[in-house]
Enzyme design. Structure first.
Site, PDB file in Angstrom:
ATOM      1  CD  GLU A 311     -53.449  -7.772  32.163  1.00  0.00           C
ATOM      2  OE1 GLU A 311     -53.778  -7.540  30.995  1.00  0.00           O
ATOM      3  OE2 GLU A 311     -53.982  -7.187  33.149  1.00  0.00           O
ATOM      4  CB  CYS A 385     -45.580  16.597  59.552  1.00  0.00           C
ATOM      5  SG  CYS A 385     -46.279  17.585  60.874  1.00  0.00           S
TER       6      CYS A 385
END
Length: 482
Positions: A311, A385
């Site tokens: 995978e 921020c």
């Protein structure tokens, strides 16, 4: 949110304009004006047309890597009398275009949520070639996967045995399943740690795999394909896979002696180069090492070599992507060793959370020009921020990097768009595919109008004051289109 790893400063480059081939998309180059060119399209043209921040994905590189991984893993399996199924791990980055690209290159698709399943199906993926993961799949998600004819549901816990069996019986189907187990092997780069137990949310203990496999087989509505394991991420060689395969095959042999067990899924986690310090082995070498280990373990346990499944996700799409930003503020900051230049850009942790989450390292270059200025140590910061809002913790750019410059961060094709957020109400960027000098949007970027449309307390044009009853506005979409 602060970076989880200490800063590691790479050595100063001889040329801060250079593009390391292992890090940047194959074929990336600078044109006669010094501009970065990816997929035959220069970065300035992309920024002018689509704006920044912007995710850019080289379609040809995605396709070539998908084909290369499929070929390498299948040829390695065939060398020991087996065959391999390769699933693209959609969590790395999933869109309709990606589903189609990897499908056309012979890969199946791995999903781990109802949303990812919806994208894969809407893009035309063959349900029989979809694997459905997840540690907390809802009953509704399981029922939908069964109804769609998903090729394999990966059972992640004891309780899921009954849930999947019930859903399959109610639908009058026999559902193929795998059982995810924890082998006790934890791998990353060229190192791995083998323990007796794992304390994590995924999978079941290896010591109970025979018990749970027997319970799966007791349900007429379930078809037990085999065991599944995932040992880590950013794995650079085959050693961890080898240890895990040995442990899995000991249990596989017990189950195979009770009834045929056709498959063994060894997961993904193949690493890529984010910086020049990263040196993953070629997939052909890793695949060959895994195959030798599987063959040896099967010989020891006297069982036929099973079909193998893998995978890969990051290793397919990660190296194909870059992110473009526009430089805003430049701020020299004194350090114990001199100066570091904080180069702030118009994106940040909302479009690349990996540096803040994992202390991930990245490579940055000026994309709009080349420069003869000496290299300066920089930290590329976002506009959010948060003190931990860092995109590139430490790298080198020409000393004359300035506001308005376009910069590119390499190897952002995986786990950047898929982890993106609207933190500080920042719209998520578009994803643009480039190939042979052409560019097109494959995922629309968001606009501030999209953000406003989802807020039920803001009046929508022509609708009036929004409230809970006008939640259909949440389906509004927008952004840049080609």
């Amino acid at each position: 949110m602060a970076s989880s790893a200490p800063s590691v400063v790479p050595p100063a480059p001889a040329d801060p304009n250079a593009l390391a081939p292992a890090v940047w998309p194959e074929g990336a180059r600078r044109d006669e004006h010094g501009r970065l060119v990816v997929g035959g399209v220069d970065a300035e043209a992309l920024a002018a047309r689509f704006g920044t921040p912007l995710y850019v994905l080289d379609e040809r590189v995605v396709r070539e890597r998908a084909a290369r991984f499929r070929t390498a893993l299948d040829e390695a399996a065939r060398s020991i009398g087996s065959e391999a199924t390769v699933y693209y791990a959609g969590k790395a980055f999933l869109s309709a275009a990606i589903v189609r690209w990897v499908g056309e290159e012979g890969l199946s698709v791995d999903v781990c949520s109802g949303g990812e399943l919806a994208i894969a199906l809407a893009a035309g993926a063959d349900p029989a070639r979809i694997g459905f993961h997840g540690n907390n799949k809802s009953v509704a998600e399981i029922e939908r996967a069964v109804a769609a004819g998903v090729g394999a549901i990966i059972i992640d816990s004891e309780i899921e045995i009954e849930r999947v069996a019930h859903a399959a019986a109610a639908a009058g189907r026999v559902q193929r399943v795998r059982l995810r187990v924890n082998s006790g092997v934890h791998a990353s780069t060229h190192e791995f740690l083998a323990t007796a137990h794992e304390d994590q949310k995924f999978g079941v203990p290896l010591s109970r795999a025979v018990e749970f496999g027997t319970r799966i087989r007791a349900h007429a509505s379930l078809d037990f394909l085999g065991l599944h394991c995932h040992i880590g991420s950013q794995i650079f060689d085959s050693a961890g896979f080898a240890e895990s395969a040995e442990r899995l095959l000991a249990v596989h042999a017990e189950l195979a002696r009770l009834a045929p067990l056709p498959e063994l899924n060894l997961g993904g986690g193949f690493g890529i180069a984010y910086t020049e310090a990263d040196d993953p082995a070629p997939i052909e070498r890793i695949a060959a090492g895994i195959a030798r280990s599987v063959e040896a373990a099967c010989r020891v346990h006297d069982v036929p070599v099973p079909k193998l499944a893998f995978e890969p996700g990051r290793s397919i799409v990660g190296p194909a992507g870059i992110t473009l930003y526009t430089v805003g503020t430049i701020k020299p900051v004194p350090t114990d060793d001199g100066w570091r230049h904080y180069v702030s850009v118009d994106g940040g942790m909302s479009d690349n959370a990996r540096t803040a989450l994992y202390g991930a390292a990245y490579t940055v270059r000026i994309a709009s020009r080349a420069s003869d200025a000496p290299a300066a140590l920089v930290r590329v910061a976002g506009k959010h921020c948060e003190s931990g809002d860092i995109v590139v913790d430490a790298d080198w750019l020409p000393h004359d990097v300035a506001p308005g410059d376009l910069v590119a961060v390499a190897a952002t094709g995986a786990y950047c768009w898929s982890l993106a957020s609207n933190y500080n109400h920042q719209p998520r960027p578009a994803v643009v595919a480039v190939r042979d000098g052409e560019a097109r949007v494959i995922v629309r970027g968001e606009t501030e109008a999209d953000l406003l449309a989802r807020d039920a307390g803001i009046a929508a044009p022509g609708v009036g004051a929004a409230g809970p009853e006008t939640s259909d506005q949440a389906t509004a979409t927008g952004g840049t289109t080609a």
